[in-house]
Design a protein around this motif. Structure first.
Motif, PDB file in Angstrom:
ATOM      1  N   ASP A 167       0.810  -1.218   0.000  1.00  0.00           N
ATOM      2  CA  ASP A 167       0.000   0.000   0.000  1.00  0.00           C
ATOM      3  C   ASP A 167       0.847   1.273   0.000  1.00  0.00           C
ATOM      4  O   ASP A 167       0.359   2.341  -0.339  1.00  0.00           O
ATOM      5  CB  ASP A 167      -0.998   0.007   1.165  1.00  0.00           C
ATOM      6  N   SER A 168       2.123   1.162   0.342  1.00  0.00           N
ATOM      7  CA  SER A 168       2.996   2.339   0.342  1.00  0.00           C
ATOM      8  C   SER A 168       3.915   2.393  -0.885  1.00  0.00           C
ATOM      9  O   SER A 168       4.767   3.273  -0.982  1.00  0.00           O
ATOM     10  CB  SER A 168       3.856   2.342   1.613  1.00  0.00           C
ATOM     11  N   ILE A 169       3.716   1.482  -1.817  1.00  0.00           N
ATOM     12  CA  ILE A 169       4.598   1.370  -2.983  1.00  0.00           C
ATOM     13  C   ILE A 169       4.064   2.219  -4.134  1.00  0.00           C
ATOM     14  O   ILE A 169       2.878   2.174  -4.460  1.00  0.00           O
ATOM     15  CB  ILE A 169       4.727  -0.105  -3.432  1.00  0.00           C
ATOM     16  N   LYS A 170       4.969   2.983  -4.747  1.00  0.00           N
ATOM     17  CA  LYS A 170       4.614   3.762  -5.936  1.00  0.00           C
ATOM     18  C   LYS A 170       4.238   2.814  -7.062  1.00  0.00           C
ATOM     19  O   LYS A 170       4.779   1.712  -7.166  1.00  0.00           O
ATOM     20  CB  LYS A 170       5.799   4.607  -6.396  1.00  0.00           C
ATOM     21  N   ARG A 171       3.356   3.230  -7.904  1.00  0.00           N
ATOM     22  CA  ARG A 171       2.921   2.438  -9.051  1.00  0.00           C
ATOM     23  C   ARG A 171       3.774   2.757 -10.274  1.00  0.00           C
ATOM     24  O   ARG A 171       4.241   3.881 -10.448  1.00  0.00           O
ATOM     25  CB  ARG A 171       1.459   2.730  -9.385  1.00  0.00           C
ATOM     26  N   ASN A 172       3.951   1.757 -11.141  1.00  0.00           N
ATOM     27  CA  ASN A 172       4.580   1.917 -12.453  1.00  0.00           C
ATOM     28  C   ASN A 172       5.993   2.487 -12.399  1.00  0.00           C
ATOM     29  O   ASN A 172       6.361   3.317 -13.222  1.00  0.00           O
ATOM     30  CB  ASN A 172       3.702   2.778 -13.371  1.00  0.00           C
ATOM     31  N   VAL A 173       6.798   2.025 -11.450  1.00  0.00           N
ATOM     32  CA  VAL A 173       8.190   2.456 -11.351  1.00  0.00           C
ATOM     33  C   VAL A 173       9.062   1.442 -12.080  1.00  0.00           C
ATOM     34  O   VAL A 173       8.964   0.243 -11.850  1.00  0.00           O
ATOM     35  CB  VAL A 173       8.640   2.556  -9.875  1.00  0.00           C
TER      36      VAL A 173
END
Length: 139
Positions: free
Chosen positions: A96-102
């Protein structure tokens, strides 16, 4: 074979209120399918694992980080030998704390995963690897 997946879900539930690391080696991908050149078995195992990912994600708590990767390639279609092959391996990260599309690009070493885990856990730097925590964590 879902024993490793079952034990992973069980461990996440059991230790949900504990800070720590759960490391799971789904060895069948390597030992049973990769080294034995069983591409159909490998594909079936991947499909079965993909179907279980929602269950794993459902038991994760707030702030938990899930990392999928491999320590080496073991291409089941490689016909020259049955040893480890040298293709790059993916790193997929969810939470839930992870950036998307990195896009983390091609990393220099597998040790970057260990360094990132140490950084996420606040246990200080390891001897090898570069953390990618700042690239993946929101905020």
């Amino acid at each position: 074979k879902s024993d490793g997946i079952e034990k992973t879900i069980e461990a996440i539930r059991r230790y949900k209120d504990t800070k720590g690391l759960i490391f799971v080696n789904l060895v069948d991908f390597d030992m049973v399918f990769g080294h034995r050149r069983n591409a159909n078995g490998y594909g079936g195992a991947l499909e079965a694992f993909d179907q279980r990912i929602p269950q794993i994600k459902d038991v994760l708590g707030q702030g938990d980080v899930l990392i999928f990767t491999a320590d080496h390639g073991c291409d089941p279609t490689h016909m020259v030998h049955t040893d480890h092959t040298r293709e790059y391996v993916p790193v997929l990260i969810w939470g839930d704390s992870i950036k998307r599309n990195v896009n983390l690009g091609t990393r220099d070493t597998f040790a970057d995963c260990g360094q990132t885990i140490a950084d996420l856990m606040g246990v200080g730097p390891l001897k090898f690897g570069r953390s990618f925590k700042k690239d993946i964590i929101n905020g």
